[in-house]
Design an enzyme around this catalytic site. Structure first.
Site, short mmCIF file in Angstrom:
data_model
loop_
_atom_site.label_atom_id
_atom_site.label_comp_id
_atom_site.label_asym_id
_atom_site.label_seq_id
_atom_site.Cartn_x
_atom_site.Cartn_y
_atom_site.Cartn_z
CG ASP A 169 134.77 23.95 48.50
OD1 ASP A 169 133.93 24.68 49.01
OD2 ASP A 169 136.04 24.32 48.13
CG ASP A 185 135.80 21.10 50.80
OD1 ASP A 185 134.96 21.73 51.19
OD2 ASP A 185 136.57 21.85 50.01
CG ASP A 243 140.17 23.36 47.50
OD1 ASP A 243 141.14 24.24 47.38
OD2 ASP A 243 139.08 23.91 47.99
#
Length: 628
Positions: free
Chosen positions: A326, A523, A519
């Site tokens: 990410d 996600d 995080d």
């Protein structure tokens, strides 16, 4: 877990009682068997049941089956002519096996609690307009086509289209997009986003169950079910070891008597040797030391701030071939900082000073970054008539000059001739008395160790790195290039991230695994679906940490390479224990088959090898991270 511990403890106590009774009571063999059966069945009943179920389902060659026939053989060998009782040994073997299983269950953490924190992104209630008044009702009772009112600070309860008002939305929980998105009449909004400024009225376009937030929760649930969990190390080994031992024991029991021509005369002798063979072959060293090695490896990793939630993930980490990241909060810090100041009609410090004063009262993340870059507000400047222009920016009078700080729409409304910036961050334009004065670039700063982490992964043998983000293409490509990412996918919703991840998993090299590092709440689905999900523990959301299999407690991406190194060394130590145990046991098994193995040899092959293997397993606690 507690029940298993109580059974093990109870069986250990009853075994001690049984040994005492054997030494003092002078019971015959059948009576002794009944005494030892109590602790044996207490600790081994579950193993026996699983062994029977395996046979019924055609999967008999597993560690449960081997432990069952070996211990039953040990219980039976004392009834053969000239055979010595092995009751205590049978209970000990089953007890040790269950201790090994206890380590395995604890290390793997099979009981995953529900990701309850995900529910926070889906509001339980909505303010809906009905019959001329605003009513607060459960979100699942709002119909498509109704109008909901979303005030500043509230989450959007359902997907819809803005029919009145303008505001900025914090979409980071859903998309990971770092910059709040300005919205106005006609723009679509997704449930779970936070309304930052003005009040908006939204016409609902999707029912509660079809909303974006609901779909994220469903994605996590389904992804967890579809997660590819490989067999444990010891289970894979037992598939080969168990049938070899079983058929070898059968051969020892039957072939020599058949070939001798005096089957009934010599069968008891060879049956006794076959049962001794099975007792010696009990894989205590394996079923204890291998799980313990993984347990110690996990403990060693935790000392370096790397929490691995199960021994199966150690195996997956050691085989990493693809790592997907990410962006916001993972490769970047997840907070805005001033990256550059490009003035036109004044110096850079004065431009930043004016922008910070105008944004003095705003809670917008970009405003906070401007104030942080110029924190000295006590400079005798007179700031008056501060006004927020919805969807554009903020206007104020500073020392008699009208200063406008905002986006392109604000500059065009003023008729100011703004200019484009080559940097990929968010551009904040400034105008003084209607004249363009320059712009300030605000960016989500890349983490200091991001580039180093990606380089270390490549040195560790990771063949491909990918970034999946909901942010704009310019921002995403800029970050990917800066940290050395091989492939970048931008403007992705959670479902889009999951689709890309599925494609990556389908095309990854054979024998390699895929990790996703993230995080945020958005996600969670991909963290749950990847072969191994790695979450940022310091600043990451509770949902991401819960969905992940590995947690980096200090948010340092360079710890991923450490985790790979720790996993690989843990596997090496486990392999050492396996081959050492196999080597010693093979030698003693051959001697047992020839009828010359003593009980002391059998004890060493079982208990002695187990002790040495456990001591070797303890080395995994002293694992050191990758040197930099």
């Amino acid at each position: 877990m507690k029940c298993r511990i109580f059974r093990i403890a109870g069986a250990a106590v009853l075994l001690g009682v049984a040994v005492t009774v054997e030494k003092t009571a002078g019971l015959d063999v059948w009576q002794l068997l009944l005494v030892y059966l109590v602790p044996y069945l207490l600790v081994g009943w579950g193993v026996l049941v699983e062994a029977v179920e395996g046979v019924l389902h055609g999967k008999m060659f597993n560690e449960n089956f081997l432990m069952s026939i070996a211990t039953i053989g040990a219980l039976a060998i004392g009834f053969l002519p000239g055979g010595e009782t092995e009751f205590a040994e049978a209970v000990f073997v089953m007890l040790f096996f269950q201790i090994g299983e206890l380590f395995e269950h604890y290390a793997e953490g099979r009981s995953r609690r529900a990701i309850s924190h995900l529910m926070e992104i889906r509001p339980d209630t909505a303010s809906v307009e009905r019959r001329g008044e605003v009513l607060v009702v459960p979100s699942d009772e709002v119909a498509v086509g109704e109008i909901v009112v979303v005030k500043p600070g509230e989450r959007v309860p359902l997907d819809g289209v803005v029919v009145d008002g303008a505001s900025s939305l914090d979409t980071v929980a859903l998309t990971g997009e770092s910059v709040p998105r300005g919205i106005g009449v006609g723009d679509e909004v997704a449930s779970g986003c936070v309304n930052l400024s003005g009040m908006i009225r939204v016409e609902v376009t999707k029912a509660f169950g079809d909303s974006t937030a609901s779909k994220i929760i469903a994605l996590v649930e389904s992804a967890s079910e579809n997660k590819s969990r490989g067999e444990t190390f010891i289970a894979r080994f037992a598939r080969i070891y168990t049938p070899v031992v079983v058929f070898a024991a059968l051969a020892f029991a039957l072939l020599p008597p058949l070939l001798s021509g005096h089957f009934m005369d010599v069968f008891p002798v060879w049956l006794g040797r076959a049962l001794t063979f099975l007792v010696v072959s009990c894989p205590c060293a394996l079923v204890i030391s291998v799980p313990l090695t993984f347990f110690c490896g996990i403990g060693g990793a935790s000392r370096h701030g790397i929490l691995i939630k199960g021994s199966n993930y150690v195996d997956v980490l050691a085989r990493l071939g693809v790592v997907a990241f990410d962006k916001t909060g993972t490769l970047t810090k997840g907070r805005f900082e001033v990256e550059a100041v490009h003035p036109d009609v004044c110096d850079a410090n004065h431009l930043l000073h004016l922008a910070a004063h105008v944004e003095r009262y705003s809670t917008h993340p970009i405003a906070v970054s401007l104030r942080n870059a110029y924190p000295d507000e006590d400079d005798d400047c007179l700031v008056e008539a501060v006004e927020e222009v919805a969807g554009q920016g903020v206007r104020a009078t500073v020392n008699g000059n009208v200063v406008c700080v905002g986006n392109v729409a604000m500059m065009e409304a003023l008729g100011a001739s703004w200019r484009h910036c080559h940097l990929a961050g968010t551009t904040v334009h400034v105008a003084i008395n209607g004249e363009y004065a320059g712009h300030i670039v605000v960016s989500d700063i890349i983490k200091e160790d991001a580039r180093e982490a990606v380089d270390e992964l490549k040195r560790a043998g990771v063949g491909k790195t990918v970034m999946l983000t909901g942010d704009r293409e310019a921002v995403g490509q800029s970050v990917a290039h800066a940290v050395g990412i091989d492939e970048c996918h931008v403007e992705l919703l959670p479902a889009g991230k999951l689709e890309v991840l599925e494609r990556l998993m389908a095309t990854k090299p054979s024998g390699k695994s895929l990790a996703f590092v993230g995080d945020g709440i958005n996600d969670a689905p991909v963290l749950a679906r990847a072969d191994v999900g790695i979450a940022m523990g310091g600043l990451g959301s509770d949902a991401a940490i819960e969905a992940a299999d590995v947690v980096l407690m200090d948010d340092r991406l360079s710890k991923i390479a450490d985790a790979i190194g720790i996993a690989r060394r843990t596997l090496r130590i486990a392999a050492e224990n396996v081959w050492f145990a196999i080597g010693v046991k093979s030698l003693v098994l051959v001697l047992a088959g020839m009828g010359i193995a003593t009980m002391w040899m059998a004890v060493f092959a079982d208990v002695g090898v187990t002790v040495l293997a456990v001591l070797n397993a303890m080395r995994a606690l002293q694992l050191k991270p990758v040197k930099r």
